[in-house]
Design a protein around this motif. Structure first.
Motif, PDB file in Angstrom:
ATOM      1  N   LYS A  15      25.525  65.916  41.972  1.00 18.02           N
ATOM      2  CA  LYS A  15      26.810  66.474  41.524  1.00 18.02           C
ATOM      3  C   LYS A  15      27.207  65.911  40.163  1.00 18.02           C
ATOM      4  N   LEU A  18      25.117  67.355  37.315  1.00 14.86           N
ATOM      5  CA  LEU A  18      25.383  68.762  37.021  1.00 14.86           C
ATOM      6  C   LEU A  18      26.777  68.993  36.447  1.00 14.86           C
ATOM      7  N   ASP A  19      27.584  67.961  36.426  1.00 16.45           N
ATOM      8  CA  ASP A  19      28.935  68.110  35.893  1.00 16.45           C
ATOM      9  C   ASP A  19      28.875  68.567  34.429  1.00 16.45           C
ATOM     10  N   TYR A  22      26.703  73.128  35.030  1.00 11.80           N
ATOM     11  CA  TYR A  22      26.462  74.043  36.147  1.00 11.80           C
ATOM     12  C   TYR A  22      26.127  75.454  35.676  1.00 11.80           C
ATOM     13  N   MET A  26      22.713  77.205  36.735  1.00 11.09           N
ATOM     14  CA  MET A  26      22.762  78.444  37.515  1.00 11.09           C
ATOM     15  C   MET A  26      21.945  79.534  36.838  1.00 11.09           C
ATOM     16  N   TRP A 224      25.665  78.713  43.269  1.00 12.71           N
ATOM     17  CA  TRP A 224      26.092  77.313  43.125  1.00 12.71           C
ATOM     18  C   TRP A 224      25.185  76.376  43.906  1.00 12.71           C
ATOM     19  N   PRO A 227      21.136  75.375  42.448  1.00 11.06           N
ATOM     20  CA  PRO A 227      21.019  74.269  41.473  1.00 11.06           C
ATOM     21  C   PRO A 227      21.329  72.914  42.091  1.00 11.06           C
ATOM     22  N   TYR A 228      22.313  72.867  42.953  1.00  9.60           N
ATOM     23  CA  TYR A 228      22.683  71.618  43.634  1.00  9.60           C
ATOM     24  C   TYR A 228      21.521  71.089  44.471  1.00  9.60           C
TER      25      TYR A 228
END
Length: 250
Positions: A15, A18-19, A22, A26, A224, A227-228
């Motif tokens: 997380k 990716l901040d 994103y 994506m 979402w 990618p996470y």
């Protein structure tokens, strides 16, 4: 005793990485999924026209389509190598861009094809016979085909899961150790995953509730989630490499 990161620690790291990135991540994942899908759609359209005009539907034409679809999937495994390269760059704070997705076409694409192709073939060998058995059951509604499909699914899972999990991180290994040929890359990944397949499987299963929620969003949530998940698996690999003894890297 080696202390590997907990699942929540890997997910928190994903997380944080990716901040602010994103949207880009994506787009990379969407293109990695969308380009092969579009190519597959074109192939299916050409197949439909050819069957309608010349060949007709028969086992030979269906088998031919399956073969071409498999070859197309293996070819676009190059994009999956580029996606892996992108997420490694994000995790390691290296320059990255959407063009990383096409990294495989600029690098040793033959090796990427072999490494990614191993996972794709493993998946195909498990899914294709199962699909055939299910189709036969639906066409005939005979209990024998149903039993065969169930038995093959159970046996296939017992063989597929260990092999698939054992080589799933092979593209990461290939990017970290570009000096190794494809066969040694797969062998190194297999040795590295010894004793860790179950950990990777549980990590994958931990995303199942989120996947279910994404289904209720008409699959939009996967934009979402994917990618996470990829970022989390990248940190799983990096944590594993950090804790792996030098003897496993040789």
């Amino acid at each position: 005793m080696r202390q590997y990161k907990k699942y929540y620690e890997l997910k928190n790291a994903a997380k944080n990485s990716l901040d602010g990135k994103y949207g880009e991540a994506m787009l990379v994942c969407f293109l990695n999924w969308g380009i092969p899908l579009a190519a597959s759609f074109v192939l299916s359209f050409i197949y439909s026209i050819t069957v309608f005009l010349y060949a007709g539907v028969n086992p030979v034409t269906n088998f031919t389509l399956d073969v071409f679809t498999l070859l197309l999937t293996i070819f676009f495994g190059i994009l999956h190598g580029g996606q892996t390269y992108y997420f490694l760059n994000v995790a390691c704070h290296q320059p990255r861009s959407v063009s990383n997705l096409f990294y495989g076409f600029r690098a040793d694409y033959k090796k990427i094809l072999l490494v990614s192709g191993a996972s794709i073939l493993c998946n195909a060998l498990y899914l294709q016979p199962q699909q055939y058995l299910v189709e036969r059951y639906l066409a005939t509604m005979e209990s024998g085909w149903q039993l065969a499909a169930l038995l093959f699914t159970a046996l296939g899972l017992c063989l597929y899961l260990p092999i698939s999990l054992g080589i799933q991180l092979a593209l990461y290994v290939m990017l970290d150790f570009p000096q190794y040929p494809a066969r040694e890359t797969l062998a190194l990944c297999w040795r590295m995953m010894r004793g860790h397949k179950r950990r990777l499987l549980w990590l994958q299963c931990s995303f199942l509730p989120m996947m279910l929620l994404c289904v209720f969003t008409l699959f939009i949530g996967f934009l979402w989630l994917i990618p996470y998940m990829n970022m989390t698996f990248t940190y799983f690999y990096l944590d594993l490499m950090q804790q792996t003894s030098p003897s496993h890297k040789q």
